[in-house]
Scaffold this motif. Structure first.
Motif, PDB file in Angstrom:
ATOM      1  N   ARG A 166      41.154  73.484  47.911  1.00  0.00           N
ATOM      2  CA  ARG A 166      40.019  72.992  48.634  1.00  0.00           C
ATOM      3  C   ARG A 166      39.494  71.767  48.306  1.00  0.00           C
ATOM      4  O   ARG A 166      39.113  71.022  49.175  1.00  0.00           O
ATOM      5  CB  ARG A 166      38.919  74.036  48.716  1.00  0.00           C
ATOM      6  CG  ARG A 166      37.441  73.910  49.497  1.00  0.00           C
ATOM      7  CD  ARG A 166      36.556  74.764  49.123  1.00  0.00           C
ATOM      8  NE  ARG A 166      37.127  76.020  49.788  1.00  0.00           N
ATOM      9  CZ  ARG A 166      37.128  76.184  51.219  1.00  0.00           C
ATOM     10  NH1 ARG A 166      36.783  75.496  52.111  1.00  0.00           N
ATOM     11  NH2 ARG A 166      37.690  77.404  51.776  1.00  0.00           N
ATOM     12  N   TYR A 167      39.396  71.344  47.060  1.00  0.00           N
ATOM     13  CA  TYR A 167      38.759  70.100  46.775  1.00  0.00           C
ATOM     14  C   TYR A 167      39.988  69.238  46.059  1.00  0.00           C
ATOM     15  O   TYR A 167      39.590  68.278  45.344  1.00  0.00           O
ATOM     16  CB  TYR A 167      37.618  70.440  45.666  1.00  0.00           C
ATOM     17  CG  TYR A 167      36.646  71.098  46.126  1.00  0.00           C
ATOM     18  CD1 TYR A 167      35.675  70.697  46.995  1.00  0.00           C
ATOM     19  CD2 TYR A 167      36.478  72.506  45.906  1.00  0.00           C
ATOM     20  CE1 TYR A 167      34.474  71.409  47.510  1.00  0.00           C
ATOM     21  CE2 TYR A 167      35.305  73.084  46.259  1.00  0.00           C
ATOM     22  CZ  TYR A 167      34.590  72.627  47.169  1.00  0.00           C
ATOM     23  OH  TYR A 167      33.394  73.225  47.663  1.00  0.00           O
ATOM     24  N   PHE A 214      43.407  81.675  57.074  1.00  0.00           N
ATOM     25  CA  PHE A 214      42.398  82.434  57.520  1.00  0.00           C
ATOM     26  C   PHE A 214      42.540  83.693  58.019  1.00  0.00           C
ATOM     27  O   PHE A 214      41.863  84.664  57.603  1.00  0.00           O
ATOM     28  CB  PHE A 214      41.483  81.396  58.317  1.00  0.00           C
ATOM     29  CG  PHE A 214      40.231  82.330  59.158  1.00  0.00           C
ATOM     30  CD1 PHE A 214      39.262  82.499  58.296  1.00  0.00           C
ATOM     31  CD2 PHE A 214      40.347  82.628  60.182  1.00  0.00           C
ATOM     32  CE1 PHE A 214      38.100  82.902  58.810  1.00  0.00           C
ATOM     33  CE2 PHE A 214      39.316  83.640  60.961  1.00  0.00           C
ATOM     34  CZ  PHE A 214      38.163  83.414  60.102  1.00  0.00           C
ATOM     35  N   GLU A 268      42.264  83.104  51.332  1.00  0.00           N
ATOM     36  CA  GLU A 268      41.161  81.743  51.087  1.00  0.00           C
ATOM     37  C   GLU A 268      42.121  80.752  50.088  1.00  0.00           C
ATOM     38  O   GLU A 268      42.431  81.195  48.976  1.00  0.00           O
ATOM     39  CB  GLU A 268      39.823  82.431  50.453  1.00  0.00           C
ATOM     40  CG  GLU A 268      39.191  83.046  51.445  1.00  0.00           C
ATOM     41  CD  GLU A 268      38.445  82.277  52.550  1.00  0.00           C
ATOM     42  OE1 GLU A 268      38.504  81.231  52.275  1.00  0.00           O
ATOM     43  OE2 GLU A 268      38.472  82.777  53.711  1.00  0.00           O
ATOM     44  N   ASN A 305      41.383  75.952  58.045  1.00  0.00           N
ATOM     45  CA  ASN A 305      40.902  77.214  57.799  1.00  0.00           C
ATOM     46  C   ASN A 305      39.417  77.023  57.950  1.00  0.00           C
ATOM     47  O   ASN A 305      38.801  78.043  58.679  1.00  0.00           O
ATOM     48  CB  ASN A 305      41.213  77.216  56.287  1.00  0.00           C
ATOM     49  CG  ASN A 305      40.760  78.670  55.677  1.00  0.00           C
ATOM     50  OD1 ASN A 305      39.564  78.753  55.318  1.00  0.00           O
ATOM     51  ND2 ASN A 305      41.540  79.608  55.464  1.00  0.00           N
ATOM     52  N   ASP A 306      38.600  76.140  57.301  1.00  0.00           N
ATOM     53  CA  ASP A 306      37.227  76.128  57.580  1.00  0.00           C
ATOM     54  C   ASP A 306      36.823  76.200  59.178  1.00  0.00           C
ATOM     55  O   ASP A 306      35.641  76.627  59.625  1.00  0.00           O
ATOM     56  CB  ASP A 306      36.673  74.924  56.844  1.00  0.00           C
ATOM     57  CG  ASP A 306      36.722  75.068  55.392  1.00  0.00           C
ATOM     58  OD1 ASP A 306      36.972  76.232  54.916  1.00  0.00           O
ATOM     59  OD2 ASP A 306      36.441  74.139  54.682  1.00  0.00           O
ATOM     60  N   LYS A 335      37.211  79.553  60.700  1.00  0.00           N
ATOM     61  CA  LYS A 335      36.116  80.557  60.179  1.00  0.00           C
ATOM     62  C   LYS A 335      34.825  80.128  60.509  1.00  0.00           C
ATOM     63  O   LYS A 335      34.209  80.986  61.261  1.00  0.00           O
ATOM     64  CB  LYS A 335      35.989  80.303  58.638  1.00  0.00           C
ATOM     65  CG  LYS A 335      34.929  81.049  57.828  1.00  0.00           C
ATOM     66  CD  LYS A 335      34.809  80.475  56.500  1.00  0.00           C
ATOM     67  CE  LYS A 335      35.895  80.649  55.614  1.00  0.00           C
ATOM     68  NZ  LYS A 335      35.736  80.162  54.241  1.00  0.00           N
ATOM     69  N   THR A 336      34.468  78.719  61.008  1.00  0.00           N
ATOM     70  CA  THR A 336      33.409  78.576  61.761  1.00  0.00           C
ATOM     71  C   THR A 336      33.451  78.949  63.191  1.00  0.00           C
ATOM     72  O   THR A 336      32.486  79.443  63.729  1.00  0.00           O
ATOM     73  CB  THR A 336      32.996  77.075  61.638  1.00  0.00           C
ATOM     74  OG1 THR A 336      32.927  76.682  60.306  1.00  0.00           O
ATOM     75  CG2 THR A 336      31.598  76.579  62.267  1.00  0.00           C
ATOM     76  N   VAL A 359      42.930  73.301  54.495  1.00  0.00           N
ATOM     77  CA  VAL A 359      41.419  73.529  54.278  1.00  0.00           C
ATOM     78  C   VAL A 359      40.613  73.319  55.505  1.00  0.00           C
ATOM     79  O   VAL A 359      39.679  74.020  55.892  1.00  0.00           O
ATOM     80  CB  VAL A 359      40.982  72.957  52.892  1.00  0.00           C
ATOM     81  CG1 VAL A 359      39.466  73.267  52.786  1.00  0.00           C
ATOM     82  CG2 VAL A 359      41.589  73.296  51.574  1.00  0.00           C
ATOM     83  N   THR A 360      40.958  71.992  56.034  1.00  0.00           N
ATOM     84  CA  THR A 360      40.037  71.602  57.109  1.00  0.00           C
ATOM     85  C   THR A 360      40.242  72.847  58.163  1.00  0.00           C
ATOM     86  O   THR A 360      39.292  73.177  58.870  1.00  0.00           O
ATOM     87  CB  THR A 360      40.421  70.280  57.714  1.00  0.00           C
ATOM     88  OG1 THR A 360      40.331  69.518  56.429  1.00  0.00           O
ATOM     89  CG2 THR A 360      39.689  69.829  58.734  1.00  0.00           C
TER      90      THR A 360
END
Length: 217
Positions: free
Chosen positions: A101-102, A90, A95, A46-47, A50-51, A43-44
């Motif tokens: 994610r959490y 990504f 997704e 991936n984010d 994306k950023t 998730v990290t």
């Protein structure tokens, strides 16, 4: 470039680096690579991907060459290094789910909930044991009084012990009202045993009185 697919021909334009490049320079470029530790969460990564990619215009406005060639549809087949799963999800538009994610946050929350629950259970047990220890003190005092009954020789001694038991009964009820004792079987047995002890003491005093009456007659 044929031998190393990640390399490609590139020309650095004249005056690209604040006057240091006085003429165009023919060189090679390589894809931007970020190395991360193997245990980094998908998730990290991936984010992060994306950023970086979705804010390409912002970074380019800072420095046009900063992210030159940075794109989302590069050929993953030419890579000869492992592609992190977070980056792959990504690029493939896969997704992560809400749970993925959490998951880490959920694990922390679950650990906190378990710790709080364990603490409450321990506190409840400690309070119950503390109340049990209190009623045990009443039992011990009552048994000491019962053991003295055969040794009583005077009516006044018996009356003193009766008052002692009655004071203990009153104290036990006060602690029950203050929730320092529990109205369980131990408490009820104590009250019955204390009444029985008072009856034994009064019986002992009647015997002493009868003996005294016979002695005077």
């Amino acid at each position: 470039a044929l031998k190393y697919p990640r390399l490609s021909p590139f020309v650095i334009p004249q005056n690209s680096y604040w006057g240091f490049t006085t003429k165009p320079i023919v060189t090679l470029s390589v894809d931007l690579i970020m190395v991360v530790r193997s245990g980094l969460l998908e998730v990290t990564v991936n984010d992060f991907s994306k950023t970086m990619l979705r804010n390409r215009q912002v970074f380019t406005s800072i420095d046009p060459l900063l992210f030159h060639g940075l794109k989302e549809d590069f050929n993953k087949g030419i890579l000869n290094i492992p592609l992190h799963e977070g980056a792959r999800t990504f690029l493939d538009r896969d997704e992560p789910s809400f749970l993925e994610r959490y998951a880490e946050l959920g694990g922390v929350i679950l650990s906190i909930v378990i710790a709080i629950f364990s603490g409450l259970v321990s506190l409840t047990k400690w309070q119950a044991q503390k109340k049990k220890d209190k009623i045990d003190e009443f039992y011990e005092d009552l048994m000491n009084i019962k053991n003295t009954i055969p040794k009583i020789k005077q009516i006044q001694e018996g009356m003193t012990q009766v008052k002692r038991v009655q004071r203990a009964q009153n104290k036990a009820f006060e602690m029950l009202i203050a929730e320092k004792l529990v109205a369980n079987d131990s408490f009820r047995i104590y009250m019955e045993l204390s009444k029985e002890t008072i009856n034994e003491l009064r019986g002992k005093m009647r015997l002493i009185k009868m003996k005294q009456t016979k002695a005077t007659s």
